[in-house]
Motif scaffolding. Structure first.
Motif, PDB file in Angstrom:
ATOM      1  N   ILE A  49       0.878  -1.160   0.000  1.00 49.18           N
ATOM      2  CA  ILE A  49       0.000   0.000   0.000  1.00 49.18           C
ATOM      3  C   ILE A  49       0.923   1.219   0.000  1.00 49.18           C
ATOM      4  N   ARG A  50       0.652   2.200  -0.835  1.00 46.24           N
ATOM      5  CA  ARG A  50       1.470   3.413  -0.835  1.00 46.24           C
ATOM      6  C   ARG A  50       0.556   4.620  -0.689  1.00 46.24           C
ATOM      7  N   VAL A  51       1.022   5.567   0.112  1.00 52.60           N
ATOM      8  CA  VAL A  51       0.235   6.772   0.321  1.00 52.60           C
ATOM      9  C   VAL A  51       0.757   7.835  -0.639  1.00 52.60           C
ATOM     10  N   ILE A  52      -0.070   8.227  -1.584  1.00 56.11           N
ATOM     11  CA  ILE A  52       0.294   9.298  -2.517  1.00 56.11           C
ATOM     12  C   ILE A  52       0.228  10.593  -1.712  1.00 56.11           C
ATOM     13  N   ARG A  53       1.401  11.215  -1.512  1.00 62.40           N
ATOM     14  CA  ARG A  53       1.479  12.344  -0.573  1.00 62.40           C
ATOM     15  C   ARG A  53       1.981  13.597  -1.247  1.00 62.40           C
ATOM     16  N   GLU A  54       1.330  14.676  -0.940  1.00 69.38           N
ATOM     17  CA  GLU A  54       1.865  15.995  -1.292  1.00 69.38           C
ATOM     18  C   GLU A  54       1.476  16.895  -0.149  1.00 69.38           C
ATOM     19  N   PRO A  55       2.260  16.868   0.963  1.00 72.29           N
ATOM     20  CA  PRO A  55       1.861  17.572   2.185  1.00 72.29           C
ATOM     21  C   PRO A  55       1.595  19.063   1.975  1.00 72.29           C
ATOM     22  N   VAL A  56       2.374  19.696   1.072  1.00 70.19           N
ATOM     23  CA  VAL A  56       2.196  21.134   0.877  1.00 70.19           C
ATOM     24  C   VAL A  56       0.781  21.433   0.363  1.00 70.19           C
ATOM     25  N   ARG A  57       0.278  20.512  -0.470  1.00 67.01           N
ATOM     26  CA  ARG A  57      -1.064  20.733  -1.020  1.00 67.01           C
ATOM     27  C   ARG A  57      -2.121  19.931  -0.260  1.00 67.01           C
ATOM     28  N   ASP A  58      -1.710  19.334   0.884  1.00 67.33           N
ATOM     29  CA  ASP A  58      -2.655  18.624   1.734  1.00 67.33           C
ATOM     30  C   ASP A  58      -3.326  17.464   0.994  1.00 67.33           C
ATOM     31  N   ILE A  59      -2.493  16.646   0.356  1.00 71.07           N
ATOM     32  CA  ILE A  59      -3.018  15.510  -0.409  1.00 71.07           C
ATOM     33  C   ILE A  59      -2.452  14.214   0.165  1.00 71.07           C
ATOM     34  N   TYR A  60      -3.322  13.315   0.589  1.00 68.75           N
ATOM     35  CA  TYR A  60      -2.884  11.997   1.070  1.00 68.75           C
ATOM     36  C   TYR A  60      -3.903  10.973   0.573  1.00 68.75           C
ATOM     37  N   VAL A  61      -3.484  10.109  -0.326  1.00 70.02           N
ATOM     38  CA  VAL A  61      -4.413   9.109  -0.845  1.00 70.02           C
ATOM     39  C   VAL A  61      -3.757   7.728  -0.798  1.00 70.02           C
ATOM     40  N   PRO A  62      -4.250   6.826   0.059  1.00 73.59           N
ATOM     41  CA  PRO A  62      -3.686   5.470   0.086  1.00 73.59           C
ATOM     42  C   PRO A  62      -4.118   4.687  -1.162  1.00 73.59           C
ATOM     43  N   VAL A  63      -3.147   4.033  -1.816  1.00 78.42           N
ATOM     44  CA  VAL A  63      -3.441   3.230  -3.014  1.00 78.42           C
ATOM     45  C   VAL A  63      -2.850   1.833  -2.810  1.00 78.42           C
ATOM     46  N   TYR A  64      -3.660   0.814  -3.086  1.00 82.28           N
ATOM     47  CA  TYR A  64      -3.221  -0.571  -2.892  1.00 82.28           C
ATOM     48  C   TYR A  64      -2.603  -1.151  -4.157  1.00 82.28           C
ATOM     49  N   ALA A  65      -1.576  -1.974  -3.997  1.00 85.10           N
ATOM     50  CA  ALA A  65      -0.948  -2.639  -5.143  1.00 85.10           C
ATOM     51  C   ALA A  65      -1.889  -3.678  -5.719  1.00 85.10           C
ATOM     52  N   GLY A  66      -2.122  -3.587  -7.032  1.00 85.25           N
ATOM     53  CA  GLY A  66      -3.005  -4.548  -7.702  1.00 85.25           C
ATOM     54  C   GLY A  66      -2.221  -5.485  -8.600  1.00 85.25           C
ATOM     55  N   GLU A  67      -2.815  -5.814  -9.730  1.00 86.03           N
ATOM     56  CA  GLU A  67      -2.200  -6.793 -10.635  1.00 86.03           C
ATOM     57  C   GLU A  67      -0.948  -6.226 -11.307  1.00 86.03           C
ATOM     58  N   HIS A  68      -0.055  -7.121 -11.672  1.00 89.12           N
ATOM     59  CA  HIS A  68       1.131  -6.743 -12.446  1.00 89.12           C
ATOM     60  C   HIS A  68       0.713  -6.495 -13.900  1.00 89.12           C
ATOM     61  N   ALA A  69       1.159  -5.374 -14.491  1.00 93.16           N
ATOM     62  CA  ALA A  69       0.845  -5.106 -15.898  1.00 93.16           C
ATOM     63  C   ALA A  69       2.079  -5.430 -16.734  1.00 93.16           C
ATOM     64  N   PRO A  70       1.983  -6.358 -17.685  1.00 90.64           N
ATOM     65  CA  PRO A  70       3.157  -6.778 -18.448  1.00 90.64           C
ATOM     66  C   PRO A  70       3.751  -5.669 -19.311  1.00 90.64           C
ATOM     67  N   ALA A  71       2.947  -4.676 -19.694  1.00 89.08           N
ATOM     68  CA  ALA A  71       3.473  -3.579 -20.527  1.00 89.08           C
ATOM     69  C   ALA A  71       2.801  -2.276 -20.116  1.00 89.08           C
ATOM     70  N   GLU A  72       3.481  -1.174 -20.418  1.00 89.11           N
ATOM     71  CA  GLU A  72       2.872   0.139 -20.147  1.00 89.11           C
ATOM     72  C   GLU A  72       1.588   0.280 -20.950  1.00 89.11           C
ATOM     73  N   CYS A  73       0.580   0.924 -20.352  1.00 90.85           N
ATOM     74  CA  CYS A  73      -0.627   1.146 -21.145  1.00 90.85           C
ATOM     75  C   CYS A  73      -0.412   2.369 -22.042  1.00 90.85           C
ATOM     76  N   MET A  74      -1.251   2.509 -23.044  1.00 96.80           N
ATOM     77  CA  MET A  74      -1.043   3.558 -24.057  1.00 96.80           C
ATOM     78  C   MET A  74      -1.436   4.943 -23.553  1.00 96.80           C
ATOM     79  N   GLY A  75      -2.362   5.006 -22.588  1.00 98.47           N
ATOM     80  CA  GLY A  75      -2.852   6.311 -22.128  1.00 98.47           C
ATOM     81  C   GLY A  75      -2.365   6.628 -20.731  1.00 98.47           C
ATOM     82  N   ARG A  76      -2.639   7.822 -20.296  1.00100.70           N
ATOM     83  CA  ARG A  76      -2.290   8.254 -18.938  1.00100.70           C
ATOM     84  C   ARG A  76      -3.509   8.899 -18.302  1.00100.70           C
TER      85      ARG A  76
END
Ligand code: SF4
Ligand code: SF4
Length: 181
Positions: A49-76
């Motif tokens: 689990i990783r907490v996406i943090r940007e304390p200056v902007r008051d952002i904390y979002v926990p994100v859980y590790a999911g499936e392994h992706a064999p290749a980068e996806c085309m979009g962002r």
């Protein structure tokens, strides 16, 4: 592989983002619980689990590790929530080749949340137990699901190594290793 329908306990962790204060206790305990031997070390870069943090902007979002992706996806993906813009791919759960998150730092092998599977089973996953702000809420429910053959952790690792070094090289390395035994 598809199989018969059967009843299954579905485990979920609900994330109440508004309650997360970015303390990262969930990262610390996850990495310690999965250390070998258990609790012998803690290193958030090994956490599932990783907490996406940007304390200056008051952002904390926990994100859980999911499936392994064999290749980068085309979009962002890029999200703006309450006027705060998050970095590209911030909320993606995949361990993929475009970034370092959700990879074992020494081997580069993918990490995935296993809901702290253990024997005997835990009443609640460790990150939920250690989140004193109740930002992580554990729930179980029964569902009728299609039975699938789950990929074991070792198979996920081998699949990732085969993608990185090529199947033939991997086979040759395993053959060399087995001759040493
Ligand atoms: S332990 Fe809870 S409050 Fe602390 S970072 Fe993790 S989710 Fe947020
Ligand atoms: S449920 Fe367990 S394995 Fe998953 S992130 Fe939480 S502590 Fe780590």
């Amino acid at each position: 592989m598809q199989g018969e329908k059967k009843k299954k306990i579905v485990k979920t962790i609900k994330v109440d983002v508004d309650k997360c204060n970015g303390c990262r206790a969930c990262e610390v305990i996850c990495s310690a619980f999965h250390a070998n031997p258990k609790y012998s070390s803690n290193n958030p870069s090994r956490s599932r689990i990783r907490v996406i943090r940007e304390p200056v902007r008051d952002i904390y979002v926990p994100v859980y590790a999911g499936e392994h992706a064999p290749a980068e996806c085309m979009g962002r993906d890029k999200y703006v929530i309450d006027g705060k813009e998050y970095d590209e791919c911030s909320f993606c759960r995949a361990s993929c080749s475009s970034r370092d998150i959700f990879k074992e730092p020494d081997s580069g092998l993918p990490l995935k949340c296993d809901m702290c599977e253990s024997d005997p089973p835990l009443e609640k996953p460790m990150c939920v137990q250690w989140c004193l702000n109740d930002a992580l809420i554990y729930e179980e429910r029964e569902e009728e699901v299609e039975e699938e053959e789950p990929l074991e952790e070792m198979e996920i690792g081998l699949e990732s190594l085969a993608e990185k070094y090529g199947l033939q090289n991997l086979k040759e390395a395993i053959t060399r290793l087995s001759k040493k035994e």
